[in-house]
Design an enzyme around this catalytic site. Structure first.
Site, PDB file in Angstrom:
ATOM      1  N   GLY A  70       0.807  -1.220   0.000  1.00 19.77           N
ATOM      2  CA  GLY A  70       0.000   0.000   0.000  1.00 19.77           C
ATOM      3  C   GLY A  70       0.842   1.272   0.000  1.00 19.77           C
ATOM      4  O   GLY A  70       0.365   2.331   0.417  1.00 19.77           O
ATOM      5  N   THR A  71       2.069   1.178  -0.493  1.00 17.80           N
ATOM      6  CA  THR A  71       2.976   2.326  -0.517  1.00 17.80           C
ATOM      7  C   THR A  71       2.380   3.518  -1.269  1.00 17.80           C
ATOM      8  O   THR A  71       2.447   4.656  -0.800  1.00 17.80           O
ATOM      9  CB  THR A  71       4.300   1.931  -1.232  1.00 17.80           C
ATOM     10  OG1 THR A  71       4.641   0.610  -0.862  1.00 17.80           O
ATOM     11  CG2 THR A  71       5.415   2.885  -0.902  1.00 17.80           C
ATOM     12  N   TRP A  73      -0.644   4.348  -1.902  1.00 21.51           N
ATOM     13  CA  TRP A  73      -1.756   4.936  -1.147  1.00 21.51           C
ATOM     14  C   TRP A  73      -1.213   5.803  -0.005  1.00 21.51           C
ATOM     15  O   TRP A  73      -1.591   6.968   0.153  1.00 21.51           O
ATOM     16  CB  TRP A  73      -2.628   3.797  -0.621  1.00 21.51           C
ATOM     17  CG  TRP A  73      -3.860   4.178   0.116  1.00 21.51           C
ATOM     18  CD1 TRP A  73      -4.551   5.363   0.037  1.00 21.51           C
ATOM     19  CD2 TRP A  73      -4.576   3.351   1.033  1.00 21.51           C
ATOM     20  NE1 TRP A  73      -5.648   5.321   0.845  1.00 21.51           N
ATOM     21  CE2 TRP A  73      -5.689   4.091   1.469  1.00 21.51           C
ATOM     22  CE3 TRP A  73      -4.401   2.064   1.521  1.00 21.51           C
ATOM     23  CZ2 TRP A  73      -6.610   3.586   2.385  1.00 21.51           C
ATOM     24  CZ3 TRP A  73      -5.330   1.548   2.419  1.00 21.51           C
ATOM     25  CH2 TRP A  73      -6.411   2.304   2.845  1.00 21.51           C
ATOM     26  N   HIS A  99      17.611  10.142  14.419  1.00 20.32           N
ATOM     27  CA  HIS A  99      16.746  11.278  14.161  1.00 20.32           C
ATOM     28  C   HIS A  99      15.736  11.049  13.044  1.00 20.32           C
ATOM     29  O   HIS A  99      15.119  11.977  12.579  1.00 20.32           O
ATOM     30  CB  HIS A  99      17.602  12.514  13.876  1.00 20.32           C
ATOM     31  CG  HIS A  99      18.684  12.246  12.875  1.00 20.32           C
ATOM     32  ND1 HIS A  99      19.580  11.229  13.025  1.00 20.32           N
ATOM     33  CD2 HIS A  99      18.990  12.853  11.717  1.00 20.32           C
ATOM     34  CE1 HIS A  99      20.418  11.237  12.001  1.00 20.32           C
ATOM     35  NE2 HIS A  99      20.080  12.206  11.187  1.00 20.32           N
ATOM     36  N   ARG A 107       0.670  -5.602   5.586  1.00 21.04           N
ATOM     37  CA  ARG A 107      -0.512  -6.158   4.928  1.00 21.04           C
ATOM     38  C   ARG A 107      -0.470  -7.674   5.006  1.00 21.04           C
ATOM     39  O   ARG A 107       0.614  -8.269   5.051  1.00 21.04           O
ATOM     40  CB  ARG A 107      -0.473  -5.698   3.457  1.00 21.04           C
ATOM     41  CG  ARG A 107      -1.700  -6.012   2.689  1.00 21.04           C
ATOM     42  CD  ARG A 107      -1.614  -5.491   1.265  1.00 21.04           C
ATOM     43  NE  ARG A 107      -2.881  -5.669   0.605  1.00 21.04           N
ATOM     44  CZ  ARG A 107      -3.087  -5.527  -0.690  1.00 21.04           C
ATOM     45  NH1 ARG A 107      -2.098  -5.154  -1.474  1.00 21.04           N
ATOM     46  NH2 ARG A 107      -4.286  -5.732  -1.205  1.00 21.04           N
ATOM     47  N   SER A 115      -0.652  -9.684  -4.933  1.00 19.26           N
ATOM     48  CA  SER A 115      -0.403  -8.373  -5.527  1.00 19.26           C
ATOM     49  C   SER A 115       0.971  -8.355  -6.203  1.00 19.26           C
ATOM     50  O   SER A 115       1.127  -7.848  -7.313  1.00 19.26           O
ATOM     51  CB  SER A 115      -0.494  -7.312  -4.423  1.00 19.26           C
ATOM     52  OG  SER A 115      -0.395  -6.029  -4.974  1.00 19.26           O
ATOM     53  N   ARG A 244      -4.459  -2.116  -8.912  1.00 25.77           N
ATOM     54  CA  ARG A 244      -5.074  -3.328  -9.444  1.00 25.77           C
ATOM     55  C   ARG A 244      -6.492  -3.398  -8.922  1.00 25.77           C
ATOM     56  O   ARG A 244      -7.421  -2.938  -9.561  1.00 25.77           O
ATOM     57  CB  ARG A 244      -4.231  -4.560  -9.050  1.00 25.77           C
ATOM     58  CG  ARG A 244      -4.542  -5.816  -9.831  1.00 25.77           C
ATOM     59  CD  ARG A 244      -3.680  -6.983  -9.368  1.00 25.77           C
ATOM     60  NE  ARG A 244      -3.878  -7.274  -7.959  1.00 25.77           N
ATOM     61  CZ  ARG A 244      -4.726  -8.190  -7.485  1.00 25.77           C
ATOM     62  NH1 ARG A 244      -5.424  -8.911  -8.322  1.00 25.77           N
ATOM     63  NH2 ARG A 244      -4.846  -8.390  -6.189  1.00 25.77           N
ATOM     64  N   LYS A 245      -6.668  -3.912  -7.684  1.00 29.58           N
ATOM     65  CA  LYS A 245      -8.021  -4.010  -7.129  1.00 29.58           C
ATOM     66  C   LYS A 245      -8.166  -3.199  -5.855  1.00 29.58           C
ATOM     67  O   LYS A 245      -9.245  -2.702  -5.538  1.00 29.58           O
ATOM     68  CB  LYS A 245      -8.347  -5.465  -6.799  1.00 29.58           C
ATOM     69  CG  LYS A 245      -8.702  -6.316  -7.983  1.00 29.58           C
ATOM     70  CD  LYS A 245      -9.226  -7.643  -7.474  1.00 29.58           C
ATOM     71  CE  LYS A 245      -9.676  -8.543  -8.590  1.00 29.58           C
ATOM     72  NZ  LYS A 245     -10.052  -9.876  -8.096  1.00 29.58           N
TER      73      LYS A 245
HETATM   74  P1  A3P Z   1      -3.664  -5.068  -5.161  1.00 29.85           P
HETATM   75  O1  A3P Z   1      -2.682  -5.599  -6.160  1.00 29.85           O
HETATM   76  O2  A3P Z   1      -4.055  -6.099  -4.127  1.00 29.85           O
HETATM   77  O3  A3P Z   1      -4.841  -4.428  -5.782  1.00 29.85           O
HETATM   78  P2  A3P Z   1       2.224  -0.649  -3.488  1.00 29.85           P
HETATM   79  O4  A3P Z   1       1.725   0.741  -3.675  1.00 29.85           O
HETATM   80  O5  A3P Z   1       2.977  -0.833  -2.215  1.00 29.85           O
HETATM   81  O6  A3P Z   1       2.944  -1.116  -4.693  1.00 29.85           O
HETATM   82  O7  A3P Z   1       0.935  -1.565  -3.309  1.00 29.85           O
HETATM   83  C1  A3P Z   1       0.049  -1.790  -4.393  1.00 29.85           C
HETATM   84  C2  A3P Z   1      -1.245  -2.358  -3.838  1.00 29.85           C
HETATM   85  O8  A3P Z   1      -1.972  -1.299  -3.196  1.00 29.85           O
HETATM   86  C3  A3P Z   1      -2.128  -2.876  -4.951  1.00 29.85           C
HETATM   87  O9  A3P Z   1      -2.903  -3.907  -4.331  1.00 29.85           O
HETATM   88  C4  A3P Z   1      -2.954  -1.656  -5.281  1.00 29.85           C
HETATM   89  O10 A3P Z   1      -4.131  -1.920  -5.982  1.00 29.85           O
HETATM   90  C5  A3P Z   1      -3.220  -1.127  -3.868  1.00 29.85           C
HETATM   91  N1  A3P Z   1      -3.594   0.291  -3.852  1.00 29.85           N
HETATM   92  C6  A3P Z   1      -3.099   1.281  -4.620  1.00 29.85           C
HETATM   93  N2  A3P Z   1      -3.707   2.441  -4.322  1.00 29.85           N
HETATM   94  C7  A3P Z   1      -4.581   2.184  -3.342  1.00 29.85           C
HETATM   95  C8  A3P Z   1      -5.517   2.990  -2.623  1.00 29.85           C
HETATM   96  N3  A3P Z   1      -5.653   4.270  -2.858  1.00 29.85           N
HETATM   97  N4  A3P Z   1      -6.268   2.380  -1.668  1.00 29.85           N
HETATM   98  C9  A3P Z   1      -6.143   1.062  -1.423  1.00 29.85           C
HETATM   99  N5  A3P Z   1      -5.286   0.248  -2.079  1.00 29.85           N
HETATM  100  C10 A3P Z   1      -4.514   0.803  -3.035  1.00 29.85           C
END
Ligand code: A3P
Length: 278
Positions: A70-71, A73, A99, A107, A115, A244-245
């Site tokens: 969820g990076t 996000w 510091h 997750r 994912s 993705r989802k």
């Molecule tokens: P899925 O592949 O399960 O859909 P990262 O940003 O660390 O690469 O993680 C990507 C995962 O976070 C993907 O999961 C992506 O769809 C999900 N993601 C991206 N944006 C998001 C958001 N705004 N809210 C929730 N999940 C999100």
């Protein structure tokens, strides 16, 4: 590569050894050619250089998350919360210094695996390679062989650091953030030292940030539909592959219950006694 000792390269060593073991490539030299093709060499050089020369400032905020937790996000949320002049450095560091302020997302590893599998498949396709079969990738994941090292090591390392420096590390979980994003937006703002003022509260700023950064909205921004990540570098990829989802529990659509139980068992074993899982 085999002689360099950092956690990341240790993982590269493992990959080399695995490939040798599986006789995919005749020697580590082959691996170093393929890492070059992926742009990984530049990536590794960047990490080594950061380890040698990076000096944190007291105001730095480091977002340290394992891939696919969820990076994107969290980065969007933090970016939206911070005032204009602040900036976020997204980097994977292996030793947090005194510091630094570090925030992390965790997750369900089963969803992380799924994912990651889809993500890596898209990256490979982008580069003209075939994806690895899911069963084979799952085996590697269970053995801790993936780009940023074993998932449990990452989680456990930062969990222990959080216990040691509770004020400096915010440990976030993807599933909990999904359940109550608004609560965590406020928590994140407080942690970063920019709590919402009462006027901002009145104007619903935290709500607006929550909505703006939700999966639907973020993935439909033009920059995420057509822009590129690390543009003009050998590692450039389309922004849309980070979306993705965005669902909790999607692993059930792809893994068997036995595979799920196996990964749960590994995590339980690895994180036993940490207080992180029951
Ligand atoms: P899925 O592949 O399960 O859909 P990262 O940003 O660390 O690469 O993680 C990507 C995962 O976070 C993907 O999961 C992506 O769809 C999900 N993601 C991206 N944006 C998001 C958001 N705004 N809210 C929730 N999940 C999100």
């Amino acid at each position: 590569t085999l002689r360099l000792k950092t956690p990341l390269l240790t993982n590269t060593e493992r990959l080399c050894l695995l490939c040798l073991e599986k006789k995919i490539g005749p020697s580590p030299v082959m691996i170093s050619i393929s890492t070059k093709a992926f742009g990984t060499q530049a990536f590794l050089e960047g990490i080594l250089s950061a380890q040698d020369h990076f000096k944190a400032r007291s105001t730095d905020i480091l977002l340290v998350s394992c891939m696919k937790t969820g990076t994107t996000w969290l980065k969007a949320l933090a970016f939206a919360i911070l005032p204009g002049q602040a900036s976020i450095l997204q980097v994977t560091l292996y030793s947090a210094r005194d510091h630094m302020i570090v925030s992390l997302s965790w997750r369900d590893p089963k969803d992380v695996f799924i994912s990651t599998w889809f993500y890596v498949g898209k990256v490979l396709a982008f580069m003209g390679f075939e994806p690895l079969p899911m069963e084979e990738s799952f085996e590697l994941f269970c053995r801790g062989i993936l780009t940023y090292g074993p998932y449990w090591d990452h989680v456990l390392g930062y969990w222990k650091a959080k216990l040691e420096f509770p004020d400096r590390i915010l440990f976030l979980k993807y599933e909990e953030m999904q359940k109550d994003t608004y609560f965590y937006v406020k928590k994140l703002a407080e942690f970063m030292g920019y709590p919402f003022t009462s006027l901002e509260e009145e104007n619903g700023v935290a709500h607006k940030i929550t909505e703006f950064c939700n999966f639907e909205n973020l993935s439909n921004l033009q920059v995420n539909k057509s822009g590129k990540h690390r543009e003009n570098t050998p590692m450039a990829i389309d922004n849309n592959i980070f979306f993705r989802k965005g669902k909790v529990g999607d692993w059930e659509n792809h893994l068997t219950p036995e595979m799920g139980a196996r990964l749960d068992g590994i995590m339980k074993h690895k994180l036993m006694c940490s207080g992180l899982i029951a």
